[in-house]
Design an enzyme around this catalytic site. Structure first.
Site, PDB file in Angstrom:
ATOM      1  N   GLU A  11       0.809  -1.208   0.000  1.00  0.00           N
ATOM      2  CA  GLU A  11       0.000   0.000   0.000  1.00  0.00           C
ATOM      3  C   GLU A  11       0.852   1.272   0.000  1.00  0.00           C
ATOM      4  O   GLU A  11       0.395   2.337   0.417  1.00  0.00           O
ATOM      5  CB  GLU A  11      -0.935  -0.014   1.214  1.00  0.00           C
ATOM      6  CG  GLU A  11      -1.873  -1.198   1.228  1.00  0.00           C
ATOM      7  CD  GLU A  11      -2.703  -1.275   2.492  1.00  0.00           C
ATOM      8  OE1 GLU A  11      -3.503  -0.352   2.737  1.00  0.00           O
ATOM      9  OE2 GLU A  11      -2.541  -2.250   3.255  1.00  0.00           O
ATOM     10  N   SER A  62      -6.476  -2.878   2.499  1.00  0.00           N
ATOM     11  CA  SER A  62      -6.861  -2.312   1.207  1.00  0.00           C
ATOM     12  C   SER A  62      -7.301  -3.362   0.192  1.00  0.00           C
ATOM     13  O   SER A  62      -7.132  -3.193  -1.005  1.00  0.00           O
ATOM     14  CB  SER A  62      -5.717  -1.470   0.618  1.00  0.00           C
ATOM     15  OG  SER A  62      -5.510  -0.312   1.379  1.00  0.00           O
ATOM     16  N   TYR A  79      -9.444   3.202  -4.567  1.00  0.00           N
ATOM     17  CA  TYR A  79      -8.450   4.249  -4.787  1.00  0.00           C
ATOM     18  C   TYR A  79      -8.445   4.883  -6.182  1.00  0.00           C
ATOM     19  O   TYR A  79      -7.882   5.952  -6.348  1.00  0.00           O
ATOM     20  CB  TYR A  79      -7.050   3.695  -4.483  1.00  0.00           C
ATOM     21  CG  TYR A  79      -6.922   3.223  -3.060  1.00  0.00           C
ATOM     22  CD1 TYR A  79      -7.130   4.094  -1.991  1.00  0.00           C
ATOM     23  CD2 TYR A  79      -6.618   1.894  -2.759  1.00  0.00           C
ATOM     24  CE1 TYR A  79      -7.028   3.666  -0.680  1.00  0.00           C
ATOM     25  CE2 TYR A  79      -6.511   1.455  -1.446  1.00  0.00           C
ATOM     26  CZ  TYR A  79      -6.718   2.354  -0.416  1.00  0.00           C
ATOM     27  OH  TYR A  79      -6.620   1.915   0.873  1.00  0.00           O
ATOM     28  N   ARG A  96     -11.309   2.823  11.680  1.00  0.00           N
ATOM     29  CA  ARG A  96     -12.477   2.694  10.791  1.00  0.00           C
ATOM     30  C   ARG A  96     -12.849   1.219  10.708  1.00  0.00           C
ATOM     31  O   ARG A  96     -11.990   0.385  10.413  1.00  0.00           O
ATOM     32  CB  ARG A  96     -12.164   3.227   9.389  1.00  0.00           C
ATOM     33  CG  ARG A  96     -13.414   3.434   8.520  1.00  0.00           C
ATOM     34  CD  ARG A  96     -13.068   3.570   7.054  1.00  0.00           C
ATOM     35  NE  ARG A  96     -12.682   2.292   6.491  1.00  0.00           N
ATOM     36  CZ  ARG A  96     -11.514   2.060   5.889  1.00  0.00           C
ATOM     37  NH1 ARG A  96     -10.597   2.999   5.791  1.00  0.00           N
ATOM     38  NH2 ARG A  96     -11.258   0.855   5.392  1.00  0.00           N
ATOM     39  N   ASP A 141     -15.273  -1.711   8.979  1.00  0.00           N
ATOM     40  CA  ASP A 141     -16.086  -2.015   7.804  1.00  0.00           C
ATOM     41  C   ASP A 141     -17.105  -3.088   8.163  1.00  0.00           C
ATOM     42  O   ASP A 141     -16.786  -4.077   8.840  1.00  0.00           O
ATOM     43  CB  ASP A 141     -15.195  -2.480   6.660  1.00  0.00           C
ATOM     44  CG  ASP A 141     -14.202  -1.403   6.229  1.00  0.00           C
ATOM     45  OD1 ASP A 141     -14.555  -0.212   6.330  1.00  0.00           O
ATOM     46  OD2 ASP A 141     -13.083  -1.748   5.813  1.00  0.00           O
ATOM     47  N   GLU A 164     -13.754  -6.007   9.340  1.00  0.00           N
ATOM     48  CA  GLU A 164     -12.451  -5.754   9.957  1.00  0.00           C
ATOM     49  C   GLU A 164     -12.356  -4.301  10.399  1.00  0.00           C
ATOM     50  O   GLU A 164     -13.166  -3.456   9.999  1.00  0.00           O
ATOM     51  CB  GLU A 164     -11.314  -6.076   8.987  1.00  0.00           C
ATOM     52  CG  GLU A 164     -11.339  -5.304   7.691  1.00  0.00           C
ATOM     53  CD  GLU A 164     -10.265  -5.796   6.722  1.00  0.00           C
ATOM     54  OE1 GLU A 164      -9.383  -4.995   6.407  1.00  0.00           O
ATOM     55  OE2 GLU A 164     -10.327  -6.963   6.293  1.00  0.00           O
ATOM     56  N   ASN A 173      -9.688  -1.026  10.660  1.00  0.00           N
ATOM     57  CA  ASN A 173      -8.461  -0.442  10.127  1.00  0.00           C
ATOM     58  C   ASN A 173      -7.946   0.595  11.129  1.00  0.00           C
ATOM     59  O   ASN A 173      -8.629   1.589  11.396  1.00  0.00           O
ATOM     60  CB  ASN A 173      -8.759   0.211   8.772  1.00  0.00           C
ATOM     61  CG  ASN A 173      -7.528   0.657   8.028  1.00  0.00           C
ATOM     62  OD1 ASN A 173      -6.537   1.045   8.631  1.00  0.00           O
ATOM     63  ND2 ASN A 173      -7.591   0.602   6.713  1.00  0.00           N
ATOM     64  N   GLY A 219      -7.354   5.499   5.543  1.00  0.00           N
ATOM     65  CA  GLY A 219      -6.900   6.421   4.506  1.00  0.00           C
ATOM     66  C   GLY A 219      -7.085   7.859   4.943  1.00  0.00           C
ATOM     67  O   GLY A 219      -8.097   8.203   5.565  1.00  0.00           O
TER      68      GLY A 219
END
Length: 305
Positions: free
Chosen positions: A21, A147, A209, A248, A250, A266, A268, A272
């Site tokens: 990433e 990602s 992205y 964050r 999901d 999951e 994070n 981002g």
């Protein structure tokens, strides 16, 4: 205390690094550096490599803003270096970072906290290629990447997948969770909002992205009880993993099943960080501008918790 004038006037922004990433991290880092300068900080941008300790020893920052993504940057490795150097840094500490990055162990923490997850197993990649280890549909992915790197969706009627050579020797296979792709950011002890992520296919690396790869609906249009449950689940996940700063989570939601259709995917610990990324978008929705968010993250930095 005015931004940039008090406890942490000099900030090193870590970006780039050596993970899959890297390019995303460079974008996040540059945007954060720009925002921190706007907030009044002295900023040094650092492309984190094997000589990171030497770089930081020369820079002598008051705080480190960690904008790295993926392995080494968000799995506890860099966090351990910063603890050893006694440099306060943004977001989660060593244990929470390592735990969140290890998908199997993160699920164990979710399960212990009573949060909804799907069944999964860790198996050898050659077993995955020989035959179905779970009934399709299921997902195959590395246990410690972010990602959506190296993710395979195996549909009913499909053969066992042929995995790329870059996949690790052991991978996670989990039951596919159907439904809408939702995301909730947590800032300290506050769950911010729920975003509904719309894509043409599934939410893979390109959808995340590339320009036009996905559309964010904020706030997500859904019943109030589902919104409240998503906010609650994300905050409980943040706490179950021991996260700090910004995270964050999901979530998938199968509308046909109501509250029972919510599944945590999951968390994070290094979301981002461009102004249009999910977490900063949600902060802006709550009235927190991007420079304010970055400033808050610097003020929240620590190497002791």
């Amino acid at each position: 205390m005015a931004a940039g004038s008090g406890r942490f006037p000099r900030v090193a922004v870590l970006m780039g690094g050596m993970s899959a990433e890297r390019e995303v991290s460079l974008v996040s880092g540059r945007e954060c550096a720009k925002a921190l300068r706007e907030a009044g900080y002295q900023v040094v941008e650092v492309d984190a490599g094997p000589d990171l300790v030497v770089q930081l020893s020369e820079i002598k920052p008051d705080v480190v803003f960690n904008a790295l993504h993926g392995r080494w940057g968000e799995d506890g490795c860099v966090q351990g270096i910063l603890e050893w150097l006694r440099l306060p840094y943004t977001n989660s500490g060593v244990l929470a970072s390592a735990l969140a990055m290890d998908k199997a162990r993160a699920k164990e923490a979710y399960r212990a906290a009573g949060l909804p997850i799907v069944d999964s197993v860790i198996v050898a990649r050659e077993d995955v290629e020989k035959g179905h280890v779970l009934p399709p549909p299921y997902v195959v992915k590395p246990n410690n990447e972010g990602s959506s790197v190296g993710v395979y969706i195996v549909h009913p009627g499909s053969n066992a997948p042929r995995l790329a050579d870059s996949m690790p020797a052991r991978v996670m296979v989990e039951t596919y969770a159907p439904g809408r792709e939702l995301s909730v950011s947590v800032m300290g002890d506050r769950a911010l909002a729920v975003t509904d992520i719309l894509t043409e296919g599934w939410y893979d690396y390109d959808a995340k992205y590339k320009p036009g790869g996905s559309r964010h609906v904020l706030p997500a249009a859904m019943p109030a009880e589902i919104t409240a449950a998503c906010l609650d689940h994300a905050l409980r996940a943040h706490r179950a993993l021991g996260c700090r700063g910004l995270s964050r989570t999901d979530i998938r939601w199968d509308e046909s099943r109501g509250l029972d259709g919510l599944i945590l995917l999951e968390t994070n610990t290094q979301p981002g960080m461009t102004p249009t990324s999910l977490a900063p978008e949600q902060a802006a929705f709550c009235g927190i501008r991007f420079p304010q968010l970055c400033d808050w993250m610097v003020r929240d930095a620590s190497c002791d918790r």
